[in-house]
Design an enzyme around this catalytic site. Structure first.
Site, PDB file in Angstrom:
ATOM      1  CD1 TRP A   1      26.651  28.615  59.247  1.00  0.00           C
ATOM      2  CD2 TRP A   1      26.010  29.263  57.206  1.00  0.00           C
ATOM      3  NE1 TRP A   1      27.685  28.364  58.389  1.00  0.00           N
ATOM      4  CE2 TRP A   1      27.322  28.750  57.127  1.00  0.00           C
ATOM      5  CE3 TRP A   1      25.413  29.739  56.040  1.00  0.00           C
ATOM      6  CZ2 TRP A   1      28.042  28.687  55.939  1.00  0.00           C
ATOM      7  CZ3 TRP A   1      26.120  29.680  54.848  1.00  0.00           C
ATOM      8  CH2 TRP A   1      27.421  29.155  54.805  1.00  0.00           C
TER       9      TRP A   1
ATOM     10  CD1 TRP B   1      26.317  30.099  62.990  1.00  0.00           C
ATOM     11  CD2 TRP B   1      24.199  29.473  63.391  1.00  0.00           C
ATOM     12  NE1 TRP B   1      26.153  28.819  62.524  1.00  0.00           N
ATOM     13  CE2 TRP B   1      24.876  28.410  62.753  1.00  0.00           C
ATOM     14  CE3 TRP B   1      22.850  29.318  63.728  1.00  0.00           C
ATOM     15  CZ2 TRP B   1      24.256  27.205  62.446  1.00  0.00           C
ATOM     16  CZ3 TRP B   1      22.227  28.114  63.427  1.00  0.00           C
ATOM     17  CH2 TRP B   1      22.923  27.069  62.789  1.00  0.00           C
TER      18      TRP B   1
ATOM     19  CD  GLN C   1      33.249  27.673  60.310  1.00  0.00           C
ATOM     20  OE1 GLN C   1      32.587  27.819  59.305  1.00  0.00           O
ATOM     21  NE2 GLN C   1      34.487  28.149  60.400  1.00  0.00           N
TER      22      GLN C   1
ATOM     23  CG  ASP D   1      31.664  22.924  61.928  1.00  0.00           C
ATOM     24  OD1 ASP D   1      30.449  22.844  62.106  1.00  0.00           O
ATOM     25  OD2 ASP D   1      32.206  22.665  60.841  1.00  0.00           O
TER      26      ASP D   1
ATOM     27  CG  ASP E   1      35.293  21.109  56.982  1.00  0.00           C
ATOM     28  OD1 ASP E   1      35.200  22.339  56.786  1.00  0.00           O
ATOM     29  OD2 ASP E   1      34.313  20.343  56.897  1.00  0.00           O
TER      30      ASP E   1
ATOM     31  CG  PHE F   1      33.393  27.257  55.148  1.00  0.00           C
ATOM     32  CD1 PHE F   1      32.751  28.462  55.438  1.00  0.00           C
ATOM     33  CD2 PHE F   1      32.755  26.364  54.289  1.00  0.00           C
ATOM     34  CE1 PHE F   1      31.507  28.763  54.886  1.00  0.00           C
ATOM     35  CE2 PHE F   1      31.512  26.655  53.728  1.00  0.00           C
ATOM     36  CZ  PHE F   1      30.890  27.851  54.023  1.00  0.00           C
ATOM     37  CB  SER F   2      35.567  23.855  59.714  1.00  0.00           C
ATOM     38  OG  SER F   2      34.419  24.213  60.438  1.00  0.00           O
TER      39      SER F   2
HETATM   40  C1  FRU Z   1      30.208  21.436  59.069  1.00  0.00           C
HETATM   41  C2  FRU Z   1      30.399  22.532  58.036  1.00  0.00           C
HETATM   42  C3  FRU Z   1      31.792  22.450  57.469  1.00  0.00           C
HETATM   43  C4  FRU Z   1      32.052  23.844  57.002  1.00  0.00           C
HETATM   44  C5  FRU Z   1      31.317  24.664  58.033  1.00  0.00           C
HETATM   45  C6  FRU Z   1      30.691  25.918  57.521  1.00  0.00           C
HETATM   46  O1  FRU Z   1      29.225  21.698  59.999  1.00  0.00           O
HETATM   47  O2  FRU Z   1      29.419  22.415  57.022  1.00  0.00           O
HETATM   48  O3  FRU Z   1      31.955  21.484  56.457  1.00  0.00           O
HETATM   49  O4  FRU Z   1      33.405  24.140  56.960  1.00  0.00           O
HETATM   50  O5  FRU Z   1      30.324  23.827  58.587  1.00  0.00           O
HETATM   51  O6  FRU Z   1      30.220  26.721  58.543  1.00  0.00           O
END
Ligand code: FRU
Length: 500
Positions: free
Chosen positions: A73, A46, A65, A49, A178, A108-109
């Site tokens: 996910w 999967w 991601q 971002d 992020d 995460f991002s």
């Molecule tokens: C956006 C998000 C970000 C987060 C990431 C997790 O699509 O929800 O805010 O960092 O995906 O995978």
């Protein structure tokens, strides 16, 4: 530094394990029916971002991601692709793995920046908290730094996390993620997506001189009206001298035919006052009018161009490729421009490097639905300028067979362009539209078709519509129809594209 070495081991071991798994499964996914020919995708598993988009040591890097272990996910890793020209990308070693206390439920991002010959990644460490009545929040999110000398192996620094969620009356303690960095007058800045105490979206601004010590500067902008409960993936960029704030708000309510997707991605034009840290801005506008576009990241390339890549998918959307062991692709890179106070979005010029065989026609007049020899394909680029002087409407059926089709149409009186995927094949359905005028009675379309996607650029960057579609391999015809009257194709070309 023994502890640090042990830590490095832990992450690199987890990445070795993931790489073995990817090697075993990748063959199956990449050969499956909807796997893209020229879009960025993971070898298996999967993706969501785009992350850490940058130019380092002569090459473009894009991270994403990534959950390598399934097509759903899960705990996020950072996958990694490298390119010399932004259109031929190669998957390389996974860059980050969620193995530390502060990122144990996901890396995460985040974003990248180069400093003193090294590549710095700032990302969100995500930790789930058990939901009991006493805790006000279900998570801890903090920002963490990882550094690389070679652009392949990343080491998380010992003093992570480097940014904790600031305490403040109007700042929610949970949602804080992020980070997207930039440099301005000897200082580094980062915007971070957040929520206020009333659960409305906002963006926080931080400042640093060395990328390791950060100070909280301000709530840079916040939600007013129908602008969502959480602002994800903020970007702050300058496009042709105009400051632009790009973000992905969650929870904007549909307004008539606008904001119909589960989440939106858009921008506000404005001016950041670096003294107060306040961004004075105009209204929220969408970046894409299709179904599947989220969490874009924008960078300034060494030649000054502003280039954007987004996730060509949408949360909560049906993704039939999951059956084949993978999910998610990136959009083609798009160049941003300002023209007469408006943001324009075009495919980057390098997309032309992917063109192989072509078929080109000029001045074709159609009085009824027809197809043209050589203008068809399961993937490729369709370029056409249509003169609608002699007709009120037009229609193009793409990825078409007797069973299925994706339908584009234009209504001259209403000035509405529409994209309809109700009969596109498997997967999600629906229709999206945008109001757009003709130029000298002509509509110009540049359409990028891949095995499970289409991206439509209208009138040299006035609007873009992106969608995932899941037709059969055989559905490759393209049919043009005038809606009564005469449709003149001033220009029509189909290019087969390849990035291998
Ligand atoms: C956006 C998000 C970000 C987060 C990431 C997790 O699509 O929800 O805010 O960092 O995906 O995978």
């Amino acid at each position: 530094d023994f502890i640090q070495e042990k830590k490095l081991d832990k992450q690199q071991k987890a990445i070795d394990h993931a790489m073995d798994f990817i090697k075993k499964k990748g063959e199956h996914s990449t050969k499956s029916r909807w796997y893209p020919v020229y879009h960025i995708a993971a070898p298996t598993g999967w993706i969501n971002d785009p992350n850490g988009f940058c130019f380092f040591a002569g090459k473009y890097h894009l991270f994403y991601q990534y959950h390598p272990y399934s097509a759903q996910w899960g705990p996020m890793y950072w996958g990694h692709v490298i390119s010399e020209d932004l259109v031929h990308w190669k998957n390389v070693r996974v860059a980050l793995a969620p193995v530390d206390e502060y990122d144990k439920d996901g890396c995460f991002s985040g974003s990248a920046i180069t400093k003193d010959g090294k590549l710095y990644l700032l990302y969100t460490g995500h930790v789930n908290l058990p939901l009991d009545e006493k805790t006000e929040v279900d998570r801890i999110e903090s920002q963490c730094l990882a550094i690389s000398y070679d652009g392949i192996t990343f080491e998380k620094i010992a003093r992570n996390p480097v940014i904790h969620c600031p305490k403040g009356d109007n700042i929610h303690k949970g949602h804080f993620r992020d980070p997207k960095m930039w440099q301005h007058d000897e200082h580094y800045y980062t915007v971070i997506g957040a929520q206020n105490s009333k659960e409305r979206g906002q963006v926080l601004l931080f400042e640093s001189t060395d990328l390791e010590q950060w100070t909280f500067k301000s709530i840079m902008a916040s939600c007013s009206g129908n602008e969502g409960y959480m602002w994800e993936c903020p970007n702050f960029v300058e496009v042709d001298g105009q400051e632009v704030f790009i973000f992905s708000p969650q929870g904007i309510e549909p307004e008539d035919k606008k904001f119909l997707n589960h989440h939106q991605s858009g921008y506000m034009l404005g001016k950041l006052d670096y003294e107060s840290g306040i961004f004075h801005h105009g209204a929220f506008e969408l970046l894409d009018y299709g179904f599947d576009f989220y969490a874009p990241q924008v960078i300034q390339a060494p030649d000054g161009r502003c280039i954007m890549i987004g996730w060509l998918a949408m949360w909560e959307s049906e993704m039939p490729e999951q059956e084949d062991g993978w999910a998610g692709i990136m959009t083609i890179p798009r160049e941003l421009h300002m023209e007469n106070g408006k943001l324009k979005i075009c495919p980057i010029q390098e997309m032309e490097n992917l063109r192989e065989q072509s078929r080109v026609y000029e001045n074709i007049e159609l009085y009824e639905a027809d197809s043209l020899d050589g203008i068809s394909g399961e993937f490729g680029e369709l370029l056409t300028v249509m003169d609608l002087s002699g007709t009120e409407t037009m229609q193009i059926n793409l990825r078409c067979s007797s069973e299925e089709e994706t339908v584009l149409s234009y209504d001259k009186r209403k000035q509405i362009f529409s994209l309809d995927r109700n009969c596109a094949g498997k997967g999600p359905k629906g229709q999206r539209e945008i109001k757009i005028g003709l130029q000298n009675n002509c509509l110009k379309l540049r359409i990028f078709i891949d095995k499970s996607s289409i991206e439509i650029f209208l009138n040299d960057g006035e609007a873009v519509l992106s969608a995932r579609i899941y037709p059969n391999k055989e559905s490759s015809r393209i049919i043009f129809s005038p809606g009564g009257g005469k449709l003149r194709l001033t220009q029509v070309a189909f290019y087969s594209l390849s990035s291998s």
